[in-house]
Write an enzyme that holds these catalytic residues in place. Structure first.
Site, short mmCIF file in Angstrom:
data_model
loop_
_atom_site.label_atom_id
_atom_site.label_comp_id
_atom_site.label_asym_id
_atom_site.label_seq_id
_atom_site.Cartn_x
_atom_site.Cartn_y
_atom_site.Cartn_z
N TRP A 147 -30.30 -13.41 -7.20
CA TRP A 147 -29.26 -12.64 -7.90
C TRP A 147 -29.82 -12.10 -9.23
O TRP A 147 -29.49 -10.99 -9.64
CB TRP A 147 -28.06 -13.56 -8.18
CG TRP A 147 -26.96 -12.92 -8.98
CD1 TRP A 147 -25.90 -12.21 -8.51
CD2 TRP A 147 -26.83 -12.90 -10.42
NE1 TRP A 147 -25.11 -11.77 -9.55
CE2 TRP A 147 -25.66 -12.18 -10.73
CE3 TRP A 147 -27.58 -13.42 -11.47
CZ2 TRP A 147 -25.23 -11.98 -12.03
CZ3 TRP A 147 -27.15 -13.22 -12.78
CH2 TRP A 147 -25.99 -12.50 -13.04
N HIS A 148 -30.69 -12.91 -9.85
CA HIS A 148 -31.22 -12.50 -11.16
C HIS A 148 -32.14 -11.29 -11.07
O HIS A 148 -32.25 -10.52 -12.02
CB HIS A 148 -31.95 -13.66 -11.83
CG HIS A 148 -31.02 -14.64 -12.44
ND1 HIS A 148 -30.47 -15.67 -11.72
CD2 HIS A 148 -30.51 -14.75 -13.69
CE1 HIS A 148 -29.67 -16.38 -12.50
NE2 HIS A 148 -29.66 -15.84 -13.71
N GLY A 149 -32.83 -11.14 -9.98
CA GLY A 149 -33.70 -9.98 -9.90
C GLY A 149 -34.50 -9.94 -8.62
O GLY A 149 -34.72 -10.97 -7.98
N PHE A 199 -29.88 -7.59 -15.00
CA PHE A 199 -29.47 -8.26 -13.77
C PHE A 199 -28.17 -7.66 -13.25
O PHE A 199 -27.64 -7.97 -12.28
CB PHE A 199 -29.32 -9.77 -13.98
CG PHE A 199 -30.56 -10.39 -14.59
CD1 PHE A 199 -31.82 -9.97 -14.19
CD2 PHE A 199 -30.48 -11.37 -15.56
CE1 PHE A 199 -32.96 -10.52 -14.74
CE2 PHE A 199 -31.62 -11.93 -16.12
CZ PHE A 199 -32.86 -11.50 -15.71
#
Lengths: 482, 319
Positions: free
Chosen positions: A325-327, A482
């Site tokens: 999800w962060h990247g 993000f």
């Protein structure tokens, strides 16, 4: 528009005045003002992506209305599927398209098949991961009949685009935030003052801690081969405080700003670096995302019920997805995986809920055992942050292997500008001290119980520290990407 | 609500008042450019990038060429990112010259980088990062416009820097041991740079510069636009006095890079000097006579020697 910009310093009072003096008699008008202000706030960065928010809003609003009328299970599933497809589709295209394409090409070339495909020059819309998750929570809750769908399009638009938390959270649950748009808000002096205090503390964390730590973290990470093991450790610690100051600072400003308008947002950070184990850390770090994954992914997967195999699988899924999800980078996935590995033994030994209280509650200082467990948790977290910060996996591994060197036993080098490095370390100590003193509160500057003169002296000290040590480069917040 | 607004107003006024006071304390320790915007209009100027900002001492030129009687010469050089020749720097120079000046002396330093630009940018874009871009007011003290736009630290740091520079300047011994650099902008526009001249440290700095300039070679090219503005700058300054084009010395390793970046540079400048009827003083061949902090900039003591030599050359031409 950035919270730490002059633009926002002008924008906020104007919206505040219009909100409380011009539109306060009419709830619909007040909500409409929030929508207009939020679109202006977002459009300041790139107006083209407003269409994306608008489209997402229309789809989820319509899905909600559809679910209200629809009793047929299959059709309800189709409606929910539409919402998930649209929201995750946007996210997948803007955030993950090139990642999947590149990895697809690499995988095929590994087996000797050369594939030619052009990656796209895609701009990632700011905050897309935040508002898509927020609107998804609405559709899922309505589908599960945990929430009555709204017929008020303006209130729903305001919920999706609410400017304080639009681009970096906290990711609000519709159950908490949406009903607040239906009720008339009244100005509450103590709430507004506390909001201002939280904004002030958030600015301190962002401008003084995060942006100054960033200078040294960047210098050390970008030239990691030039530094001794101990300096690399210091670089990782700088990054740990940079990301904490940056993200929790943003959350503080967001929550504080919302309070000025009479809204209560959920707590997003609860002094995570005082955690005694990793499970406690994840209950205190980015709470809105952790609980989102818990409610909409972990529990539907079975949570911690079932055999050890299922428990382990579920933990890995939730941490890997959280990392992703962060990247769109393998470094984030490894970061998630590493946290899963930290978490597993505690969960399997059934010790993941032993530290649910405030550390050293009612005491000034922690016990030796608490100090050791806090230090261990912080160290493990900081090692994981190296993956989060590194350019790629190779960089992270070389950074870690450069740490494991006899030079780790030497004193860290002073990085130029040396005096500023010393100020920064001093400011980090002040942050830790102040957060420790107020670790049982909602935020570190929740000092309503102090007497008036002490409160004003503290405000003055923090303002002077921001003015003296702050970096006003208008650096973007890390979590915007993000 | 009124109580809340009253308190906010008090805090806001306090913050504004504090900034007004701190802004008024800005001086040569604040940053490398500020004082050049606050000084008054000048009759004589040294124009160029960081090479001349650090390498030409106005007071030496004043004393050798007797410029004091004409208010002296002022160092109005900045840095490669800000004062490469172009529209922005041209108007900044125009704003700095005393309109009535007729017998001024103008030293325009030139090198291949100052008339080159990024290959990916068009002429309208090359200077949007410049410190002069969208600058509205010049020559006023204090210059709040400059501080608001360009000072990226809390203004309390202005006071901190003043204290720090006072301590460092009093301990001259510590200045020669600094890793990194301590800079102080003098009232005559010269940027004093103090850094360790330990041979290993200097060698590392030169290597870094060589690497940077090698990288710049592939991303930059000669700019007709910048060259046009160099010519315009000469024409502008000629209306106010004598103009000299000067190529300053740099370390031989950097000179080689410059030479391969723009082999036609000297010829180009000679032609320009002939067409505009000014003298071109080329010191590039004297490179080995001086010490450099990083190969690109003369060490402060060598800058004095160079300034003296430059002044003597000009004196001969004047006489």
């Amino acid at each position: 528009m950035l919270f730490n910009s002059i633009d926002f310093a002008i924008f906020l009072p104007i919206v505040f005045i219009l909100y409380w003096f011009l539109t306060n008699k009419n709830l619909k008008l007040q909500n409409l003002l929030i929508v207009v202000a939020s679109y202006l706030f977002y459009g300041w960065w790139d107006y083209r992506f407003l269409l994306l928010i608008l489209f997402s809003t229309i789809v989820d609003y319509s899905v909600g209305i559809g679910l209200l009328k629809q009793e047929n299970k299959t059709k309800r599933k189709i409606l929910l599927g539409t919402s998930i497809l649209v929201n995750l589709g946007f996210l997948g295209f803007f955030k993950y398209y090139n990642f999947f394409l590149d990895n697809f090409i690499t995988a095929f070339s590994f087996f000797g098949t050369e594939i030619k495909a052009n990656s796209l020059n895609i701009i990632l819309p700011v905050g897309i991961s935040f508002y898509t998750f927020q609107t998804l929570s609405y559709s899922i809750d309505v589908y599960k009949r945990k929430l009555e769908p709204t017929k008020d399009f303006i209130a729903f638009s305001a919920f999706v685009s609410f400017f304080p938390q639009l681009v970096a959270g906290p990711i609000e649950r519709a159950r908490n935030l949406l009903p607040q748009f239906y009720k008339k808000r009244t100005f509450d002096y103590s709430k507004a003052v506390d909001g201002m205090r939280q904004i002030l503390w958030g600015l301190f964390k962002k401008i003084v801690i995060a942006d100054n730590c960033a200078v040294f973290a960047d210098q050390i990470f970008n030239n990691s081969h030039d530094y001794s093991g101990s300096t690399l450790v210091l670089g990782a610690i700088f990054f740990a405080f940079q990301i904490y100051g940056d993200f929790s600072g943003y959350s503080d400003i967001a929550i504080g700003t919302a309070r000025l308008f009479g809204f209560n947002l959920m707590q997003n950070f609860a002094f995570p670096y005082f955690s005694r184990d990793i499970a406690e850390f994840w209950r205190r770090w980015h709470i809105s995302l952790s609980t989102w994954f818990r409610d909409y992914l972990y529990i539907p997967l079975g949570g911690s019920r079932g055999t050890n195999y299922f428990k382990i699988r579920n933990v890995f899924i939730i941490f890997l997805v959280s990392g992703f999800w962060h990247g769109a980078n393998w470094t984030f996935i490894i970061w998630g995986g590493l946290n899963a590995l930290y978490f597993l033994p505690i969960m399997l030994l059934n010790k993941n809920k032993i530290n649910t209280d405030v550390v050293a509650q009612g005491k000034h200082l922690p016990s030796v055992r608490e100090v050791l467990s806090i230090t261990l948790t912080f160290s493990l977290t900081t090692i994981a942050w190296i993956f989060f910060r590194a350019e790629d996996i190779h960089h992270a591994i070389s950074y870690l292997s450069d740490i494991i060197h006899p030079s780790i036993l030497t004193l860290p080098e002073l990085i130029t500008p040396k005096l500023e490095m010393i100020y920064t370390i001093l400011c980090v100590f002040i942050l830790v001290l102040f957060e420790w003193m107020n670790r049982d509160k909602i935020h570190a500057l929740d000092i309503a119980n102090y007497n008036k003169s002490n409160r004003w002296v503290l405000y003055l000290i923090i303002i002077i520290m921001i003015i003296t040590f702050g970096s006003f480069n208008q650096n973007s917040f890390i979590y915007f990407q993000f | 609500m009124h109580r809340f607004l009253k308190n906010i107003l008090i805090v806001s006024l306090f913050i504004i008042a504090l900034h007004l006071i701190l802004g008024a304390l800005a001086n040569g320790s604040t940053d490398n450019f500020y004082l050049r915007f606050t000084s008054s209009k000048q009759n004589s100027l040294i124009i160029g990038t960081s090479r001349s900002a650090q390498g030409i001492h106005p007071n030496i030129l004043d004393s050798v060429l007797n410029l004091e009687e004409n208010n002296g010469i002022y160092n109005y050089s900045f840095s490669i990112n800000n004062s490469s020749y172009g529209k922005e720097y041209y108007y900044a120079i125009k704003n700095k010259i005393n309109e009535s000046a007729k017998n001024g002396l103008f030293i325009i330093t030139v090198d291949p980088w100052a008339i080159s630009s990024d290959t990916t940018l068009n002429d309208n874009e090359i200077d949007i990062e410049s410190i002069f871009y969208s600058k509205k007011h010049y020559n006023s003290y204090p210059d709040y416009e400059y501080l608001i736009k360009n000072y990226k630290k809390g203004w309390g740091n202005i006071l901190l820097k003043r204290i720090e520079s006072n301590i460092l300047i009093r301990n001259q011994n510590s200045l020669s041991k600094i890793k990194g650099a301590f800079t102080y902008l003098r009232k005559d526009g010269l940027l004093e740079v103090y850094t360790s001249m330990d041979s290993t440290y200097v060698k590392q700095n030169i290597q870094k510069k060589v690497y940077n300039y090698n990288t710049s070679m592939s991303s930059n090219k000669f700019s007709k636009f910048r060259f046009l503005y160099l010519r315009k700058t000469i024409q502008l300054l000629k209306k106010h006095g004598e103009v000299y084009l000067v190529r300053m010395p740099v370390h031989t390793s950097l000179f080689k890079i410059e030479d391969s970046f723009d082999p036609q540079f000297d010829k180009r400048i000679m032609n320009l000097a002939n067409k505009t009827n000014v003298d071109y003083l080329n010191f590039a061949d004297n490179a080995t006579q001086y010490s450099y902090t990083d190969g690109n900039h003369l060490y402060i003591n060598d800058a004095k020697i160079f300034s003296n030599q430059l002044a003597e050359r000009i004196k001969i031409l004047i006489d």
